[in-house]
Design an enzyme around this catalytic site. Sequence first.
Site, PDB file in Angstrom:
ATOM      1  N   ARG A  13      11.182 115.538  77.422  1.00 56.29           N
ATOM      2  CA  ARG A  13      11.023 116.709  78.289  1.00 56.29           C
ATOM      3  C   ARG A  13      10.496 117.905  77.498  1.00 56.29           C
ATOM      4  O   ARG A  13       9.343 118.306  77.635  1.00 56.29           O
ATOM      5  CB  ARG A  13      12.353 117.055  78.980  1.00 56.29           C
ATOM      6  CG  ARG A  13      12.225 117.959  80.205  1.00 56.29           C
ATOM      7  CD  ARG A  13      12.032 119.431  79.913  1.00 56.29           C
ATOM      8  NE  ARG A  13      13.056 120.011  79.062  1.00 56.29           N
ATOM      9  CZ  ARG A  13      13.025 121.275  78.646  1.00 56.29           C
ATOM     10  NH1 ARG A  13      12.016 122.086  78.982  1.00 56.29           N
ATOM     11  NH2 ARG A  13      13.968 121.749  77.847  1.00 56.29           N
ATOM     12  N   ASP A  14      11.287 118.452  76.627  1.00 54.64           N
ATOM     13  CA  ASP A  14      10.880 119.657  75.902  1.00 54.64           C
ATOM     14  C   ASP A  14       9.746 119.359  74.929  1.00 54.64           C
ATOM     15  O   ASP A  14       8.933 120.237  74.630  1.00 54.64           O
ATOM     16  CB  ASP A  14      12.086 120.234  75.153  1.00 54.64           C
ATOM     17  CG  ASP A  14      11.903 121.702  74.796  1.00 54.64           C
ATOM     18  OD1 ASP A  14      11.022 122.349  75.390  1.00 54.64           O
ATOM     19  OD2 ASP A  14      12.644 122.197  73.936  1.00 54.64           O
ATOM     20  N   HIS A 205      20.553 124.090  70.555  1.00 58.36           N
ATOM     21  CA  HIS A 205      19.160 123.691  70.784  1.00 58.36           C
ATOM     22  C   HIS A 205      18.294 124.546  69.866  1.00 58.36           C
ATOM     23  O   HIS A 205      18.215 125.756  70.023  1.00 58.36           O
ATOM     24  CB  HIS A 205      18.784 123.932  72.249  1.00 58.36           C
ATOM     25  CG  HIS A 205      17.345 123.621  72.559  1.00 58.36           C
ATOM     26  ND1 HIS A 205      16.960 122.425  73.126  1.00 58.36           N
ATOM     27  CD2 HIS A 205      16.206 124.336  72.371  1.00 58.36           C
ATOM     28  CE1 HIS A 205      15.645 122.426  73.284  1.00 58.36           C
ATOM     29  NE2 HIS A 205      15.162 123.580  72.836  1.00 58.36           N
ATOM     30  N   HIS A 207      14.618 125.163  67.394  1.00 54.57           N
ATOM     31  CA  HIS A 207      13.212 124.901  67.081  1.00 54.57           C
ATOM     32  C   HIS A 207      12.980 125.173  65.598  1.00 54.57           C
ATOM     33  O   HIS A 207      13.803 125.804  64.927  1.00 54.57           O
ATOM     34  CB  HIS A 207      12.306 125.768  67.958  1.00 54.57           C
ATOM     35  CG  HIS A 207      12.252 125.314  69.380  1.00 54.57           C
ATOM     36  ND1 HIS A 207      11.120 124.792  69.956  1.00 54.57           N
ATOM     37  CD2 HIS A 207      13.207 125.281  70.350  1.00 54.57           C
ATOM     38  CE1 HIS A 207      11.366 124.461  71.215  1.00 54.57           C
ATOM     39  NE2 HIS A 207      12.632 124.754  71.476  1.00 54.57           N
ATOM     40  N   CYS A 238       8.061 125.867  73.967  1.00 55.82           N
ATOM     41  CA  CYS A 238       8.209 126.432  75.306  1.00 55.82           C
ATOM     42  C   CYS A 238       6.896 127.074  75.739  1.00 55.82           C
ATOM     43  O   CYS A 238       6.389 127.958  75.046  1.00 55.82           O
ATOM     44  CB  CYS A 238       9.330 127.467  75.331  1.00 55.82           C
ATOM     45  SG  CYS A 238       9.534 128.279  76.942  1.00 55.82           S
ATOM     46  N   ASN A 247      10.368 121.459  68.467  1.00 53.85           N
ATOM     47  CA  ASN A 247      11.814 121.344  68.297  1.00 53.85           C
ATOM     48  C   ASN A 247      12.127 120.849  66.890  1.00 53.85           C
ATOM     49  O   ASN A 247      11.294 120.221  66.234  1.00 53.85           O
ATOM     50  CB  ASN A 247      12.369 120.332  69.307  1.00 53.85           C
ATOM     51  CG  ASN A 247      12.213 120.773  70.738  1.00 53.85           C
ATOM     52  OD1 ASN A 247      13.046 121.484  71.279  1.00 53.85           O
ATOM     53  ND2 ASN A 247      11.126 120.345  71.370  1.00 53.85           N
TER      54      ASN A 247
END
Length: 300
Positions: A13-14, A205, A207, A238, A247
């Site tokens: 997803r990300d 979460h 990065h 993002c 990430n």
Amino acid sequence: MSETAIISEVAPRDGIQSITGAPVTTEAKIALIRACYDAGIRRMEVGSFVSPKAIPQMAGTEAVLAACKTMPGLESTVLVPNRRGFETAIANGADRLGFFMSATAGHNKANLNRTREESFAELAKLVQDTPKGTLIRFNLSCVFHCPFDGVVPEAEALDWVERIVALDPEMEIALADTTGNASPDQVGRVFRHAIRAWGKRFAFHGHDTYGMGVANVMAAWEAGCRVFDSAAGGIGGCPFAPGATGNVATEDVVWMFRRMGVKTGVEWNRLLVAADMAAAIPGAVPGGRMRAVPAARQAA
């Protein structure tokens, strides 16, 4: 007995959402999920029920989720931005719903086109309406730094965390370094405060935009966090956070925990297969370090 870290894989997803150009096929997404699953990862963020006009790469999440349901023991999370996405996720049998908003006004407006109060009001209702047995992850973006508003005052971020905590006594809450610009001391302070005040219900979460992704994972670990988002191959970013890159790489995080004697349940050589697959997706910008270390590739 060694401690355990839970890896929540977010490349499907990300990692994929910000890729521009040709769409990543549903088959490619499922293949990546299968490779991560074969490596032992049992928790993944597999898609998002957002408008394909807003995030084209998230088209086909229904089919991806259906494939995930055939993999025993896999907990599949999908992000839901609103009531429509919420209802679609429930109808398609998502194991965990990922709600999200930002701790800062600037990013919340850019990402969701709403004020923080508007987002919070809708998400509070969705938390209330979530069926019993469906898990929730409430993601709070830009807890540490915002591409529009700068470094986030810790008191301001923690005020939002407190309000989110009050919505549900068991809901997992992720504190996100959306831009990768957090510092380890900052991450440690925020997590220590949150865990002391509200218990071990928090995930991190991170990065790796500024090369501090693994250091920030370590800071969160030392503060008591035990759930960590990461992306195979270090892909991602993002679309609504200018300058944010991938990430923190799953292989970097798993290698660090492996050296520390912390269990993750991840099989190293198979993880490298998944990381290579993610890094090779057309349009992806891979990150991380361990894929490029020859000795790490030879490690059993």
